[in-house]
Scaffold this active site. Structure first.
Site, short mmCIF file in Angstrom:
data_model
loop_
_atom_site.label_atom_id
_atom_site.label_comp_id
_atom_site.label_asym_id
_atom_site.label_seq_id
_atom_site.Cartn_x
_atom_site.Cartn_y
_atom_site.Cartn_z
N CYS A 1 56.53 51.63 49.28
CA CYS A 1 57.43 52.77 49.51
C CYS A 1 57.12 53.40 50.85
O CYS A 1 56.00 53.80 51.13
CB CYS A 1 57.26 53.79 48.39
SG CYS A 1 58.21 55.29 48.68
N PHE A 2 58.12 53.50 51.71
CA PHE A 2 57.86 53.95 53.07
C PHE A 2 57.51 55.43 53.19
O PHE A 2 56.98 55.86 54.20
CB PHE A 2 58.98 53.58 54.03
CG PHE A 2 60.42 53.89 53.62
CD1 PHE A 2 60.77 54.99 52.85
CD2 PHE A 2 61.43 53.06 54.07
CE1 PHE A 2 62.09 55.26 52.53
CE2 PHE A 2 62.77 53.33 53.76
CZ PHE A 2 63.08 54.43 52.98
#
Length: 159
Positions: free
Chosen positions: A10-11
């Site tokens: 997840c960025f």
């Protein structure tokens, strides 16, 4: 100034981690490595575009080295899980380093070899040439910061 691009799940968490590092001038979350032009977050989440969620880091190489950025990459996610980070599953969450030039690709490969002994399982991180970066929608930029959060619910990876 220089640019580095990393995919490590997840960025949002990846962005928060790198923003705290001295020498990082700016960050942007987005997508790289897929087949669709200008993909949306919803499209990437289907897994059908082939993109990875990535963080693009603009940094000052006189203040922070690419090797230091690589060390932070290895320290802050589990590079031994294929297409998964914690509860997030799918090719968009793959562990990947997109090298912007030959020097970054060589440095990333050497770094992977240095870090492999620290993990019980083989590292599955892809190291590939950078492609076009597609910036994610604005509500994803600095998401944790905007929402007063320090981190996602994921814990520190087990080495």
């Amino acid at each position: 100034m220089a640019v580095a691009t990393f995919g490590a799940g997840c960025f949002w968490q990846v962005e928060a981690t790198y923003r705290a590092l001295a020498g990082v001038l700016d960050t942007a979350v987005g997508f790289m490595g897929g087949s669709k032009a200008n993909p949306t977050y919803r499209e990437v989440c289907t897994g059908r575009t082939g993109h990875a969620e990535v963080l693009q880091v603009e940094y000052d190489p006189e203040r922070v080295s690419y090797d230091q950025l690589l060390d932070l990459f290895w320290e802050n996610h589990d590079p031994t899980t294929l297409n998964r980070q914690g509860p997030d599953v799918g090719t968009q969450y793959r562990s990947v380093i997109f090298g912007s030039d030959e020097a970054q690709l060589v440095a990333a490969q050497a770094s992977r070899e240095r870090w492999q002994p620290r993990f019980r399982r083989p590292i599955v991180t892809e190291i590939v040439p950078a492609e076009r970066f597609w910036r994610a929608e604005e509500y994803h930029q600095r998401y944790l910061e905007k929402h007063g959060l320090v981190s996602c619910t994921l814990g520190t990876p087990v080495h």
